[in-house]
Enzyme design. Structure first.
Site, mmCIF file in Angstrom:
data_model
loop_
_atom_site.group_PDB
_atom_site.id
_atom_site.type_symbol
_atom_site.label_atom_id
_atom_site.label_comp_id
_atom_site.label_asym_id
_atom_site.label_seq_id
_atom_site.Cartn_x
_atom_site.Cartn_y
_atom_site.Cartn_z
ATOM 1 C CG ASP A 18 -2.324 0.130 1.017
ATOM 2 O OD1 ASP A 18 -2.746 1.478 0.441
ATOM 3 O OD2 ASP A 18 -2.992 -0.677 1.392
ATOM 4 C CG ASP A 76 -5.083 5.359 0.914
ATOM 5 O OD1 ASP A 76 -5.809 4.417 1.008
ATOM 6 O OD2 ASP A 76 -4.917 6.075 1.779
ATOM 7 C CD GLU A 122 -8.918 3.967 -2.020
ATOM 8 O OE1 GLU A 122 -10.006 3.334 -1.278
ATOM 9 O OE2 GLU A 122 -8.114 4.648 -1.391
ATOM 10 C CG HIS A 140 -9.205 -2.365 4.077
ATOM 11 N ND1 HIS A 140 -8.920 -2.295 2.607
ATOM 12 C CD2 HIS A 140 -8.947 -0.934 4.345
ATOM 13 C CE1 HIS A 140 -8.367 -1.025 2.203
ATOM 14 N NE2 HIS A 140 -8.463 -0.225 3.290
ATOM 15 C CG ASP A 141 -11.719 1.090 3.257
ATOM 16 O OD1 ASP A 141 -11.142 1.069 4.485
ATOM 17 O OD2 ASP A 141 -10.989 1.511 1.953
HETATM 18 O O1 ISL Z 1 -14.313 3.603 3.372
HETATM 19 C C1 ISL Z 1 -15.038 4.166 2.710
HETATM 20 C C2 ISL Z 1 -16.344 4.382 2.658
HETATM 21 O O2 ISL Z 1 -16.798 3.503 3.582
HETATM 22 C C3 ISL Z 1 -14.533 4.875 1.693
HETATM 23 O O3 ISL Z 1 -14.883 5.740 1.047
HETATM 24 C C4 ISL Z 1 -12.701 4.992 2.015
HETATM 25 O O4 ISL Z 1 -12.756 5.786 3.014
HETATM 26 C C5 ISL Z 1 -11.994 5.387 0.766
HETATM 27 O O5 ISL Z 1 -12.148 4.777 -0.197
HETATM 28 C C6 ISL Z 1 -10.727 5.808 1.166
HETATM 29 O O6 ISL Z 1 -10.005 4.720 1.576
HETATM 30 C C7 ISL Z 1 -8.624 4.467 1.775
HETATM 31 O O7 ISL Z 1 -7.959 5.798 2.430
HETATM 32 C C8 ISL Z 1 -8.388 5.982 3.749
HETATM 33 C C9 ISL Z 1 -8.270 4.540 4.845
HETATM 34 O O8 ISL Z 1 -8.855 4.866 5.970
HETATM 35 C C10 ISL Z 1 -8.866 3.334 4.009
HETATM 36 O O9 ISL Z 1 -8.904 2.457 4.709
HETATM 37 C C11 ISL Z 1 -8.338 3.452 2.728
HETATM 38 O O10 ISL Z 1 -8.674 2.137 2.027
HETATM 39 C C12 ISL Z 1 -7.736 6.926 4.457
HETATM 40 O O11 ISL Z 1 -6.042 6.627 4.009
#
Ligand code: ISL
Length: 543
Positions: A98, A199, A250, A314-315
């Site tokens: 990541d 990310d 992402e 994971h989100d």
């Molecule tokens: O989790 C989400 C909606 O419930 C997503 O919108 C998510 O927050 C977004 O895609 C960004 O996610 C990424 O960056 C975040 C981190 O908290 C997430 O775990 C990661 O996947 C900040 O770094």
């Protein structure tokens, strides 16, 4: 279409803190990943995506990094990490890390310096603004808080954070910042990693002048702003293109047209992307919408850029709970969703535990939850005077902790995940749903995934074949073809708790089709009118 190793790859996502704990501290660790590598390999996957394991105060589960060069104690040491990389490679798999460079932790030495005084050389490494009329510089909301701005008493300015207060955004306009990040990327690439999952990479560029948003609650103004492609092209030129790696960005809030700007094969930016039209914007199964999303992305990208397919990570709440039926038809439904992800155009992702059909959770109290997004939202809404129980219940279906509970290895205490106290409670259904049980049962979701992946390796049509939806308008059936040269696959999926019939198109009636895979024990051979049982999935092949 140009063939590449990564287009043919299947990715398995390891959220290490919930994977397997070897030292009894209640957190999964890198040693745990090493010990379970044969399990992952046996599934047939090619690439492992490891969630952030860098040094971090861990306010957002590793997405708040305080040292890009170190490994978080909970995860292990740099030596364990080196062993992990070696062990992944020795099994013929690849490892992607990541890359979290939109923001750092507030405890990163760069931010500590930056906030120390207005004339500190690192002041401009983050985004600082004067108050406007004694208040926040503008009305933007962050992902996790009501404002992107946090006031700093010492220097009397606000800093910007697109996520939690503890995650200040880096200022990508500053060339020193960019050079420092590129240096760090090379550090990991030179160690031999095979790429990055980037990310929220489309958030790096901010709107010039920071104007107020008309509708602050639609936070899409945070992403895809002018300047983003300059940064990514520079990153590609200075770092990425010098390595045989794979990158997936992402990219929230992106349309197919704009998506191509990130991954177009002539653009020299990224290889693939995660768009969020499903995971962020489709809260529950909506077949009409899903078909439309697949169609527009296919039409927008096919032949020009490569897509990804995923329904959870994971989100995002586990797919069988969110988009399937995790009760009566859990096994069938988990297999159906897997069939869909692995047969649609793009790279399939498996999120740990998905391969045994793990489900979301409903813990009784907000205190059982750890997700900073959920906790902050809960506090915000309760502070507005809303009923705490009602707020809690409204947040349950999409809490990020739904997919963060430990992998269920067996039916012993804590699902065999840890000998200590798990950092987050284990899903109480572990006695029934666990890896040990899955490995003993030839009809388990696990063996079905294994077959799906093996099928992909044998049938390039699953990767490079074109795509046509032949079920438009059908309320429950999603049926489509993939075609490459002489090969055609017909995929038929019944997204329903009831039986449904699908009439196959005229063009197929004269042809001889062979059943390649089906998620029930006994399945019908091809006929003109297919009767599909609840959540039944079939793949037919025509040569
Ligand atoms: O989790 C989400 C909606 O419930 C997503 O919108 C998510 O927050 C977004 O895609 C960004 O996610 C990424 O960056 C975040 C981190 O908290 C997430 O775990 C990661 O996947 C900040 O770094």
């Amino acid at each position: 279409m140009k063939k590449t190793w990564w287009k043919e790859a299947v990715v398995y996502q390891v959220y290490w803190r919930s994977f397997y704990d070897t030292d009894g501290d209640g957190y999964g660790d890198l040693q745990g990943v090493i010990e379970k590598l044969d399990y992952i390999k046996n599934l047939g996957v090619d690439v492992i995506w490891l969630n952030p394991c860098y040094e971090s105060p861990d306010k957002d589960n590793g997405y708040d990094i305080s040292d890009y060069y170190g490994v978080m104690e909970k995860a292990g040491t740099i030596d364990t990490w080196e062993t992990l990389l070696k062990e992944v490679h020795s099994r013929g798999m690849k490892l992607i890390m990541d890359l979290v460079v939109n923001h750092t932790s507030e405890l990163h030495p760069w931010f500590i310096e930056s906030r120390s005084s207005r004339d500190n050389p690192k002041r401009d490494w983050y985004i600082w603004k004067d108050p406007v009329d004694g208040k926040e510089p503008n009305n933007w909301r962050s992902y996790f808080t009501p404002s992107v701005w946090e006031y700093d008493e010492v220097t009397k300015q606000y800093y910007m954070h697109s996520f939690a207060i503890e995650q200040p955004d880096l200022n990508w306009e500053n060339a020193e910042v960019r050079e420092e990040i590129y240096k760090m990327m090379k550090f990991w690439l030179d160690k031999g990693i095979d790429g990055f999952r980037m990310d929220v990479i489309n958030l790096l560029a901010k709107i010039k002048g920071f104007p107020n948003a008309e509708n602050p609650s639609d936070i899409s103004y945070l992403g895809n702003n002018p300047g983003i492609h300059d940064y990514l092209q520079e990153m590609n030129e200075k770092v990425l293109r010098h390595y045989d790696i794979f990158t997936v960005g992402e990219i929230p809030f992106v349309t197919p047209k704009d998506g191509l700007l990130y991954v177009g094969e002539n653009r020299h930016e990224l290889h693939t992307l995660f768009h969020f039209q499903v995971a962020d914007d489709m809260p529950s199964w909506d077949i009409k919408r899903y078909k439309q999303i697949q169609k527009t992305w296919y039409e927008g990208m096919w032949g020009k850029g490569w897509n990804s397919q995923f329904l959870n990570n994971h989100d995002h709440t586990r797919q069988v709970t969110r988009y399937g039926n995790d009760k009566q038809y859990r096994v069938e439904s988990a297999k159906l969703l897997g069939t869909m992800v692995h047969t649609l155009p793009g790279m399939p992702y498996i999120f740990q535990g998905e391969e045994i059909g793990m489900t979301g959770v409903r813990f009784p109290s907000i205190d059982d939850y750890h997700d900073i997004a959920m906790k902050n939202k809960y506090r915000e809404e309760v502070q507005k005077g809303r009923d705490p129980q009602a707020v809690f219940e409204s947040l349950l279906p999409l809490s990020r902790d739904n997919s963060r509970t430990p992998v269920q290895w067996d039916d012993t205490e804590n699902a065999g995940f840890t000998s200590g106290t798990p950092w987050i409670k284990v899903n109480p259904n572990y006695k029934e749903i666990n890896v040990e049980a899955a490995l003993k049962d030839p009809n388990s979701v696990y063996y079905y995934y294994k077959k799906l992946i093996a099928l992909r390796k044998k049938n390039p049509v699953m990767i490079y074949g074109d795509y046509h939806d032949i079920s438009e308008g059908h309320e429950y059936i999603y049926a489509y073809t993939r075609r490459l040269n002489q090969d055609t696959l017909l995929i038929v999926l019944n997204h329903s708790d009831e039986e449904n019939t699908f009439e196959i198109p005229e063009s197929f009636k004269q042809q001889k089709g062979e059943l390649l895979l089906c998620n029930y024990e006994e399945c019908e051979e091809l006929s003109t009118s297919l009767i599909l049982r609840p959540h039944e999935a079939r793949i037919y092949s025509f040569v």
